[in-house]
Design a protein around this motif. Structure first.
Motif, PDB file in Angstrom:
ATOM      1  N   ILE A 267       0.816  -1.208   0.011  1.00  0.00           N
ATOM      2  CA  ILE A 267      -0.010  -0.049   0.016  1.00  0.00           C
ATOM      3  C   ILE A 267       1.005   1.226  -0.023  1.00  0.00           C
ATOM      4  O   ILE A 267       2.007   1.331   0.651  1.00  0.00           O
ATOM      5  N   GLU A 268       0.378   2.288  -0.667  1.00  0.00           N
ATOM      6  CA  GLU A 268       1.131   3.651  -0.669  1.00  0.00           C
ATOM      7  C   GLU A 268       1.568   4.068   0.602  1.00  0.00           C
ATOM      8  O   GLU A 268       2.930   4.514   0.558  1.00  0.00           O
ATOM      9  N   TYR A 269       0.841   4.112   1.644  1.00  0.00           N
ATOM     10  CA  TYR A 269       1.479   4.731   2.869  1.00  0.00           C
ATOM     11  C   TYR A 269       2.519   4.203   3.443  1.00  0.00           C
ATOM     12  O   TYR A 269       3.442   4.688   3.949  1.00  0.00           O
ATOM     13  N   VAL A 270       2.564   2.808   3.363  1.00  0.00           N
ATOM     14  CA  VAL A 270       3.560   1.892   3.683  1.00  0.00           C
ATOM     15  C   VAL A 270       4.837   2.072   2.989  1.00  0.00           C
ATOM     16  O   VAL A 270       5.872   2.425   3.319  1.00  0.00           O
ATOM     17  N   GLY A 277      12.401   6.789   5.284  1.00  0.00           N
ATOM     18  CA  GLY A 277      13.465   6.566   6.247  1.00  0.00           C
ATOM     19  C   GLY A 277      12.894   5.896   7.476  1.00  0.00           C
ATOM     20  O   GLY A 277      13.654   5.750   8.490  1.00  0.00           O
ATOM     21  N   ALA A 278      11.642   5.704   7.391  1.00  0.00           N
ATOM     22  CA  ALA A 278      11.137   5.112   8.692  1.00  0.00           C
ATOM     23  C   ALA A 278      11.697   3.731   8.960  1.00  0.00           C
ATOM     24  O   ALA A 278      12.020   3.083   8.179  1.00  0.00           O
ATOM     25  N   THR A 279      11.903   3.562  10.329  1.00  0.00           N
ATOM     26  CA  THR A 279      12.583   2.191  10.709  1.00  0.00           C
ATOM     27  C   THR A 279      11.721   1.235  10.584  1.00  0.00           C
ATOM     28  O   THR A 279       9.955   1.313  10.476  1.00  0.00           O
ATOM     29  N   ASP A 280      12.182  -0.059  10.374  1.00  0.00           N
ATOM     30  CA  ASP A 280      11.388  -1.145  10.031  1.00  0.00           C
ATOM     31  C   ASP A 280      10.294  -1.558  11.406  1.00  0.00           C
ATOM     32  O   ASP A 280       9.077  -1.746  11.359  1.00  0.00           O
ATOM     33  N   PHE A 285       4.801  -1.483  13.737  1.00  0.00           N
ATOM     34  CA  PHE A 285       3.716  -1.346  14.669  1.00  0.00           C
ATOM     35  C   PHE A 285       2.999  -0.234  14.667  1.00  0.00           C
ATOM     36  O   PHE A 285       2.037  -0.122  15.190  1.00  0.00           O
ATOM     37  N   GLN A 286       3.301   0.730  13.670  1.00  0.00           N
ATOM     38  CA  GLN A 286       2.629   1.936  13.495  1.00  0.00           C
ATOM     39  C   GLN A 286       1.720   1.963  12.380  1.00  0.00           C
ATOM     40  O   GLN A 286       0.832   2.603  12.127  1.00  0.00           O
ATOM     41  N   MET A 293      -4.980  -5.591  12.925  1.00  0.00           N
ATOM     42  CA  MET A 293      -5.875  -6.021  14.298  1.00  0.00           C
ATOM     43  C   MET A 293      -7.361  -6.226  13.862  1.00  0.00           C
ATOM     44  O   MET A 293      -7.958  -6.822  14.656  1.00  0.00           O
ATOM     45  N   SER A 294      -7.947  -5.516  12.926  1.00  0.00           N
ATOM     46  CA  SER A 294      -9.109  -5.909  12.716  1.00  0.00           C
ATOM     47  C   SER A 294      -9.384  -7.270  12.336  1.00  0.00           C
ATOM     48  O   SER A 294     -10.206  -7.996  12.859  1.00  0.00           O
ATOM     49  N   HIS A 295      -8.247  -7.830  11.747  1.00  0.00           N
ATOM     50  CA  HIS A 295      -8.553  -9.519  11.319  1.00  0.00           C
ATOM     51  C   HIS A 295      -8.014 -10.168  12.568  1.00  0.00           C
ATOM     52  O   HIS A 295      -8.798 -11.299  12.576  1.00  0.00           O
ATOM     53  N   VAL A 296      -7.203  -9.827  13.433  1.00  0.00           N
ATOM     54  CA  VAL A 296      -6.617 -10.563  14.754  1.00  0.00           C
ATOM     55  C   VAL A 296      -8.141 -10.719  15.496  1.00  0.00           C
ATOM     56  O   VAL A 296      -8.072 -11.556  16.037  1.00  0.00           O
ATOM     57  N   ILE A 297      -8.622  -9.463  15.672  1.00  0.00           N
ATOM     58  CA  ILE A 297      -9.880  -9.334  16.534  1.00  0.00           C
ATOM     59  C   ILE A 297     -10.849 -10.547  16.273  1.00  0.00           C
ATOM     60  O   ILE A 297     -11.480 -11.152  17.216  1.00  0.00           O
ATOM     61  N   VAL A 298     -11.351 -10.417  15.168  1.00  0.00           N
ATOM     62  CA  VAL A 298     -12.139 -11.392  14.484  1.00  0.00           C
ATOM     63  C   VAL A 298     -11.954 -12.786  14.956  1.00  0.00           C
ATOM     64  O   VAL A 298     -12.492 -13.762  15.183  1.00  0.00           O
TER      65      VAL A 298
END
Length: 375
Positions: A267-270, A277-280, A285-286, A293-298
């Protein structure tokens, strides 16, 4: 030039639209969930089950390990007397009528109208501790004279089935929630790392996941739980069962989260976060974790009933928990004999608790799936 009064400009009232526009994601999910009848029913039932498990001593009318008469039939709860008049809720013990069933030749029973016991709320009974700290003798209901009450009858050792089922919710739900928590943490972490880093790490990790998934789980459960000696402490046995279930359950969650991570990493924002230069760690996590999480909760709400069913099945076979611990599966061991079920069908009552739990979490998961899905 004057402006007519009727054409005076007034600011539009956009409070509703502004509130909708500024609504948080959690508030939006809650608003959608409230519209789901099955989702709200599941949420109410899950809340009631958790409250019952936490405050089991308050809801249980009898001490769970107290033995009385074996295989006593459930007491008759009625609000009508023998003449049909309306009375306060009363318990009528079942006694033999002197007649026999023409098919099974078992003695027939009926309510003893001559010796009623009045049912009251907040009655006094055996002593217990609220949250293991505060001693108390107040129970949700009981008889006014302190006599025993068996709304679901007793088992082969004369123990109250309702009280044991209420206390059994603690162990069954504790095992389910603990196993699912471990599976979720391990599976989500490994799945995100595998789907994000790819390369040799992903290749080797997926081969390990496939190895875990390839094991026939039921024979492995029985083999591993049978390694514990019978004389081992109950807490050790319980921890071992939780570890075995968790070790064999995280792989499926990891595979599902990896698939979601592979889609999100394109996806574009990733890609923009990678470009600046954002860290892995920050990207995982951000940016990826909140969308996973939406899939994990279900998945969690759907995995809990599976663990409850598995624990009940293993407990029925004698491979889950051991006495003096109480679980729904352990209580179902009394139903292994068909003749016992035919003569004393009320010992199947723990099945109702299992069914309600499975339905509650499945209904909640179905409602959350619709509420979380932005489309």
């Amino acid at each position: 030039m004057t402006i007519p009064a009727e054409s005076t400009f007034e600011p539009a009232n956009n409070d509703a639209s502004l509130s909708d526009h500024n609504e948080s994601y959690q508030a939006l999910v809650w608003r959608r969930l409230r519209r789901s009848f099955t989702g709200m029913m599941g949420l109410i039932l899950v809340t009631m089950l958790l409250v019952m498990a936490i405050f089991a001593g308050f809801f249980a009318p009898m001490e769970p390990n107290l033995s009385t008469e074996s295989f006593m039939p459930p007491d008759a709860l009625r609000i009508l007397d023998k003449d049909g008049g309306l009375v306060t809720p009363r318990i009528y013990p079942l006694v033999e009528t002197g007649e026999f069933d023409p098919v099974t030749f078992q003695p027939l029973t009926g309510p003893d109208f001559e010796n009623p016991r009045r049912l009251v709320l907040f009655a006094r009974g055996f002593e217990y501790r609220i949250l293991g700290l505060v001693p108390s003798t107040i129970h949700l209901f009981g008889t006014s004279d302190g006599e025993p009450v068996h709304l679901l009858g007793t088992d082969k050792l004369g123990r109250d089935i309702l009280s044991r089922a209420i206390y059994g919710a603690r162990i069954s739900l504790t095992i389910a929630l603990t196993v699912v928590s471990i599976v979720t943490i391990v599976g989500t972490t490994i799945g995100m790392m595998s789907g994000y880093f790819l390369g040799s790490f992903d290749v080797w990790m997926q081969r390990f996941v496939e190895l875990v998934l390839a094991f026939p789980q039921l024979p492995l459960y029985l083999a591993l739980t049978s390694l514990i000696p019978v004389t081992a402490p109950t807490n050790v046995f319980l921890v071992f069962v939780i570890v075995v279930m968790s070790a064999l359950g995280w792989a499926q969650m990891s595979r599902e989260v990896r698939g979601k991570t592979l889609a999100l990493s394109r996806i574009e924002y990733v890609k923009a976060a990678m470009a600046i230069g954002a860290t892995d760690r920050r990207i995982i996590f951000q940016h990826i974790l909140p969308n996973v999480m939406s899939h994990v909760i279900v998945a969690v709400t759907l995995a809990i009933p599976n663990v409850v069913l598995l624990e009940s099945f293993l407990g029925f076979l004698g491979f889950a928990v051991k006495p003096p611990l109480i679980s729904w599966g352990l209580m179902l061991q009394d139903t292994s004999n068909y003749s016992v079920i035919g003569s004393y069908p009320w010992i199947l009552s723990p099945v109702a608790f299992v069914l309600i739990t499975v339905f509650a979490f499945n209904a909640l998961g179905d409602g959350l799936r619709d509420a979380i899905d932005p489309y």
